[in-house]
Design a protein around this motif. Structure first.
Motif, PDB file in Angstrom:
ATOM      1  N   ASP A  12       0.833  -1.216   0.000  1.00  0.00           N
ATOM      2  CA  ASP A  12       0.000   0.000   0.000  1.00  0.00           C
ATOM      3  C   ASP A  12       0.868   1.267   0.000  1.00  0.00           C
ATOM      4  OD1 ASP A  12      -2.474   1.191  -0.117  1.00  0.00           O
ATOM      5  OD2 ASP A  12      -2.745   1.265   2.057  1.00  0.00           O
ATOM      6  N   LYS A  13       2.183   1.065  -0.176  1.00  0.00           N
ATOM      7  CA  LYS A  13       3.160   2.158  -0.313  1.00  0.00           C
ATOM      8  C   LYS A  13       3.283   3.024   0.941  1.00  0.00           C
ATOM      9  CE  LYS A  13       2.488   2.289  -5.306  1.00  0.00           C
ATOM     10  NZ  LYS A  13       2.113   3.077  -6.504  1.00  0.00           N
ATOM     11  N   LYS A  14       3.127   2.393   2.093  1.00  0.00           N
ATOM     12  CA  LYS A  14       3.252   3.126   3.361  1.00  0.00           C
ATOM     13  C   LYS A  14       4.615   2.901   4.010  1.00  0.00           C
ATOM     14  CE  LYS A  14      -1.718   3.148   4.241  1.00  0.00           C
ATOM     15  NZ  LYS A  14      -2.823   2.670   5.122  1.00  0.00           N
ATOM     16  N   ILE A  15       5.254   1.785   3.702  1.00  0.00           N
ATOM     17  CA  ILE A  15       6.616   1.512   4.163  1.00  0.00           C
ATOM     18  C   ILE A  15       7.389   0.895   3.006  1.00  0.00           C
ATOM     19  CG2 ILE A  15       5.919   1.186   6.582  1.00  0.00           C
ATOM     20  CD1 ILE A  15       6.210  -1.830   6.171  1.00  0.00           C
ATOM     21  N   SER A  16       8.682   0.692   3.170  1.00  0.00           N
ATOM     22  CA  SER A  16       9.505   0.116   2.105  1.00  0.00           C
ATOM     23  C   SER A  16       9.623  -1.391   2.269  1.00  0.00           C
ATOM     24  CB  SER A  16      10.902   0.741   2.122  1.00  0.00           C
ATOM     25  OG  SER A  16      11.604   0.328   3.290  1.00  0.00           O
ATOM     26  N   LEU A  17      10.033  -2.061   1.190  1.00  0.00           N
ATOM     27  CA  LEU A  17      10.265  -3.508   1.261  1.00  0.00           C
ATOM     28  C   LEU A  17      11.388  -3.812   2.248  1.00  0.00           C
ATOM     29  CD1 LEU A  17       9.874  -6.416   0.393  1.00  0.00           C
ATOM     30  CD2 LEU A  17      11.254  -5.952  -1.653  1.00  0.00           C
ATOM     31  N   LYS A  18      12.382  -2.935   2.305  1.00  0.00           N
ATOM     32  CA  LYS A  18      13.471  -3.116   3.258  1.00  0.00           C
ATOM     33  C   LYS A  18      12.943  -3.114   4.687  1.00  0.00           C
ATOM     34  CE  LYS A  18      17.966  -1.256   4.653  1.00  0.00           C
ATOM     35  NZ  LYS A  18      18.993  -0.206   4.431  1.00  0.00           N
ATOM     36  N   ASP A  19      11.935  -2.286   4.963  1.00  0.00           N
ATOM     37  CA  ASP A  19      11.327  -2.244   6.301  1.00  0.00           C
ATOM     38  C   ASP A  19      10.683  -3.590   6.646  1.00  0.00           C
ATOM     39  OD1 ASP A  19      12.022   0.430   6.742  1.00  0.00           O
ATOM     40  OD2 ASP A  19      10.178   1.176   5.817  1.00  0.00           O
ATOM     41  N   VAL A  20      10.044  -4.201   5.656  1.00  0.00           N
ATOM     42  CA  VAL A  20       9.389  -5.496   5.884  1.00  0.00           C
ATOM     43  C   VAL A  20      10.421  -6.571   6.204  1.00  0.00           C
ATOM     44  CG1 VAL A  20       7.834  -7.234   4.929  1.00  0.00           C
ATOM     45  CG2 VAL A  20       7.569  -4.836   4.271  1.00  0.00           C
ATOM     46  N   LEU A  21      11.471  -6.615   5.410  1.00  0.00           N
ATOM     47  CA  LEU A  21      12.519  -7.619   5.602  1.00  0.00           C
ATOM     48  C   LEU A  21      13.202  -7.438   6.953  1.00  0.00           C
ATOM     49  CD1 LEU A  21      14.051  -7.410   2.009  1.00  0.00           C
ATOM     50  CD2 LEU A  21      12.505  -9.168   2.881  1.00  0.00           C
ATOM     51  N   LYS A  22      13.438  -6.190   7.318  1.00  0.00           N
ATOM     52  CA  LYS A  22      14.066  -5.899   8.613  1.00  0.00           C
ATOM     53  C   LYS A  22      13.147  -6.296   9.760  1.00  0.00           C
ATOM     54  CE  LYS A  22      16.449  -2.218  11.180  1.00  0.00           C
ATOM     55  NZ  LYS A  22      15.787  -2.510  12.471  1.00  0.00           N
ATOM     56  N   TYR A  23      11.847  -6.052   9.593  1.00  0.00           N
ATOM     57  CA  TYR A  23      10.873  -6.436  10.628  1.00  0.00           C
ATOM     58  C   TYR A  23      10.956  -7.944  10.890  1.00  0.00           C
ATOM     59  CZ  TYR A  23       6.466  -7.540  12.936  1.00  0.00           C
ATOM     60  OH  TYR A  23       5.528  -8.022  13.817  1.00  0.00           O
ATOM     61  N   ALA A  24      11.000  -8.740   9.819  1.00  0.00           N
ATOM     62  CA  ALA A  24      11.061 -10.196   9.979  1.00  0.00           C
ATOM     63  C   ALA A  24      12.327 -10.607  10.731  1.00  0.00           C
ATOM     64  CB  ALA A  24      11.009 -10.871   8.612  1.00  0.00           C
ATOM     65  N   ASP A  25      13.454 -10.020  10.355  1.00  0.00           N
ATOM     66  CA  ASP A  25      14.717 -10.355  11.028  1.00  0.00           C
ATOM     67  C   ASP A  25      14.703  -9.930  12.493  1.00  0.00           C
ATOM     68  OD1 ASP A  25      15.785 -11.494   8.771  1.00  0.00           O
ATOM     69  OD2 ASP A  25      16.869  -9.698   8.138  1.00  0.00           O
ATOM     70  N   ASP A  26      14.130  -8.755  12.774  1.00  0.00           N
ATOM     71  CA  ASP A  26      14.096  -8.250  14.143  1.00  0.00           C
ATOM     72  C   ASP A  26      13.175  -9.066  15.052  1.00  0.00           C
ATOM     73  OD1 ASP A  26      15.850  -6.267  13.434  1.00  0.00           O
ATOM     74  OD2 ASP A  26      14.335  -4.678  13.268  1.00  0.00           O
ATOM     75  N   HIS A  27      12.255  -9.825  14.447  1.00  0.00           N
ATOM     76  CA  HIS A  27      11.284 -10.604  15.238  1.00  0.00           C
ATOM     77  C   HIS A  27      11.452 -12.105  15.005  1.00  0.00           C
ATOM     78  CE1 HIS A  27       9.527  -6.544  15.099  1.00  0.00           C
ATOM     79  NE2 HIS A  27       8.927  -6.856  16.240  1.00  0.00           N
ATOM     80  N   ARG A  28      12.653 -12.519  14.659  1.00  0.00           N
ATOM     81  CA  ARG A  28      12.875 -13.927  14.330  1.00  0.00           C
ATOM     82  C   ARG A  28      12.568 -14.866  15.505  1.00  0.00           C
ATOM     83  NH1 ARG A  28      18.058 -14.429  11.724  1.00  0.00           N
ATOM     84  NH2 ARG A  28      18.115 -12.168  11.498  1.00  0.00           N
ATOM     85  N   GLU A  29      12.702 -14.353  16.733  1.00  0.00           N
ATOM     86  CA  GLU A  29      12.418 -15.220  17.890  1.00  0.00           C
ATOM     87  C   GLU A  29      10.938 -15.596  17.956  1.00  0.00           C
ATOM     88  OE1 GLU A  29      11.425 -11.135  19.124  1.00  0.00           O
ATOM     89  OE2 GLU A  29      13.127 -12.041  18.095  1.00  0.00           O
ATOM     90  N   GLN A  30      10.077 -14.814  17.294  1.00  0.00           N
ATOM     91  CA  GLN A  30       8.639 -15.093  17.296  1.00  0.00           C
ATOM     92  C   GLN A  30       8.255 -16.139  16.240  1.00  0.00           C
ATOM     93  OE1 GLN A  30       6.393 -11.440  16.971  1.00  0.00           O
ATOM     94  NE2 GLN A  30       7.504 -10.438  18.635  1.00  0.00           N
ATOM     95  N   SER A  31       9.199 -16.537  15.415  1.00  0.00           N
ATOM     96  CA  SER A  31       8.888 -17.449  14.324  1.00  0.00           C
ATOM     97  C   SER A  31       8.581 -18.863  14.789  1.00  0.00           C
ATOM     98  CB  SER A  31      10.041 -17.483  13.306  1.00  0.00           C
ATOM     99  OG  SER A  31      11.227 -17.981  13.919  1.00  0.00           O
ATOM    100  N   CYS A  32       8.858 -19.156  16.059  1.00  0.00           N
ATOM    101  CA  CYS A  32       8.557 -20.499  16.573  1.00  0.00           C
ATOM    102  C   CYS A  32       7.502 -20.464  17.668  1.00  0.00           C
ATOM    103  CB  CYS A  32       9.836 -21.149  17.110  1.00  0.00           C
ATOM    104  SG  CYS A  32      10.624 -20.246  18.465  1.00  0.00           S
ATOM    105  N   GLU A  33       6.899 -19.316  17.902  1.00  0.00           N
ATOM    106  CA  GLU A  33       5.904 -19.203  18.986  1.00  0.00           C
ATOM    107  C   GLU A  33       4.513 -19.581  18.499  1.00  0.00           C
ATOM    108  OE1 GLU A  33       6.150 -15.254  20.492  1.00  0.00           O
ATOM    109  OE2 GLU A  33       8.100 -15.554  21.408  1.00  0.00           O
TER     110      GLU A  33
END
Length: 416
Positions: A395-416
């Motif tokens: 929706d052009k509100k954030i960048s793709l880089k922001d999305v990728l960084k979000y996933a990396d920053d929350h990697r500990e939640q990937s198994c919850e």
């Protein structure tokens, strides 16, 4: 006279009370004779109504057993319910989720092993996804297939390459045909599509990618394959209806069966609606093409029965499971209703499913990959949270880089 009337009133009152007590005692006796088994059912789109079919079957086969159902949305509520029940020590006797749930909850010690007595009634290739440390902890009952469902009346193409798909899209648009039916109002759709891409771009080549991601050995940011997966959603958004952010699955399905788009990246759950309202349309399915040209059709084990390790009704549940797996007629009826493929031995493929011939073709060529691998390593909750960020980017509100960084920053939640 008044004293006599008073005594008579007391006698009548006592008789009345005695009757109430007797009635309540009879009710307690009835309740004692009925075995109550609690069921937590995480339902997906096409599953609602299966509980009524099972109840009708139970009345005929186990009239002394009452199933106390709690049906919740699998995507939004099942995981939350399971966690809260485990924390409270109030685990349901039976749980119905997906194969990936078995992988998650068996390791907590809250699931009982499935009896070897009736494992032979399940198709062998389905047991791998519900096996943990050599033991089976779930009963896989049916399966969905995911990929690009297409309207053969508009075009017919079996497994195009990525370049060919782009040519197809350009050709359709020149004719005034919308290439893709899609909806971006709900994050679950973006999450589902993303995992379809990731299975063929990433997990098909690095089966433990999610585990490596949690260890920090793999990342979203800086990963060309992950970036391509996300850009596939942008590709579809650019070639679907202009109001894709405003419509939901029902509206999307409705338009697709009216022939308002040529392709639909979804799962066979959409065939439940399509088979009912698009009876005159001939559908097919192919996997969304990956960068290396070897994409496989996605398979997902859907309804999976689990048994609590703490249930007091283990013998009764085993009897129910045993007879349930023996009833091929019920398995066929549920497969037809949900538009799934049964995983019970002896049950024929769903002839009512219009994409079944294509599914059989991919199965015969061993061009099918089970999504449990990805879903077990990157839990659905994590996938949806990342998808929510994707929607902001689309929706052009954030960048793709922001999305990728979000996933990396929350990697500990990937198994919850």
């Amino acid at each position: 006279m008044k004293r006599w009337l008073a005594n008579l009133f007391i006698v009548i009152l006592l008789l009345s009370l005695t009757g109430c007590i007797s009635y309540k005692e009879n009710n307690k006796e009835t309740e004692r004779d009925t075995i109550v088994i609690s069921v937590l059912a995480g339902q997906s789109t096409s599953d609602a109504g299966v509980e009524d079919m099972v109840d009708e079957w139970m009345e005929k086969n186990f009239p002394q057993v009452y199933l106390e159902w709690e049906c919740v949305d699998w995507g939004d509520q099942f995981n939350t319910q399971m966690k809260s029940r485990i924390a409270a020590g109030e685990i349901p006797d039976i749980m119905i989720g997906k194969a990936q749930d078995v992988q998650i909850y068996a390791r907590t010690g809250n699931l009982a092993k499935i009896s070897d007595a009736y494992l032979g009634k399940i198709k062998k290739d389905a047991l791998k996804e519900v096996t943990v440390n050599g033991a089976v902890y779930g009963i896989p009952y049916n399966a969905w297939y995911q990929g690009v469902i297409y309207n053969k009346d508009i075009f017919e193409k079996n497994k195009p390459t990525r370049e060919e798909l782009e040519d197809i899209v350009a050709s359709l648009e020149k004719k005034g045909i919308v290439p893709f039916a899609s909806h971006f109002q709900e994050s679950w759709e973006a999450a589902n599509m993303t995992m379809q891409y990731m299975m063929n771009e990433i997990f098909g080549k690095i089966p433990d990618w999610g585990d490596q991601f949690r260890k920090g050995n793999q990342n979203y940011e800086g990963n060309a394959e992950v970036r391509n997966c996300f850009k596939n959603n942008q590709f579809i958004l650019n070639h679907t209806w202009e109001d894709a952010f405003q419509i939901d699955q029902f509206e999307c399905d409705s338009r697709f069966v009216r022939g308002e788009a040529a392709m639909y990246l979804t799962g066979s759950w959409s065939m439940q609606f399509s088979s009912q309202y698009g009876k005159d349309i001939d559908f097919g399915i192919f996997p969304f093409p990956n960068q290396t040209g070897d994409a496989k059709l996605i398979k997902e084990t859907n309804m999976t029965f689990m048994k609590s390790a703490k249930t007091e009704q283990e013998d009764t549940i085993d009897q129910i499971f045993n007879r349930l797996l023996s009833d091929q007629k019920l398995a066929q009826e549920i497969a037809d209703f949900t538009q799934t493929s049964s995983l019970i031995e002896g049950v024929t493929d769903n002839s009512q499913n219009k994409i079944q011939s294509d599914i059989q073709s991919y199965e015969a060529k061993n061009e099918v990959i089970d999504v449990t691998t990805g879903n077990e390593q990157l839990t659905w909750t994590f996938q949806k949270k990342v998808a929510e960020q994707q929607l902001l980017w689309l929706d052009k509100k954030i960048s793709l880089k922001d999305v990728l960084k979000y996933a990396d920053d929350h990697r500990e939640q990937s198994c919850e």
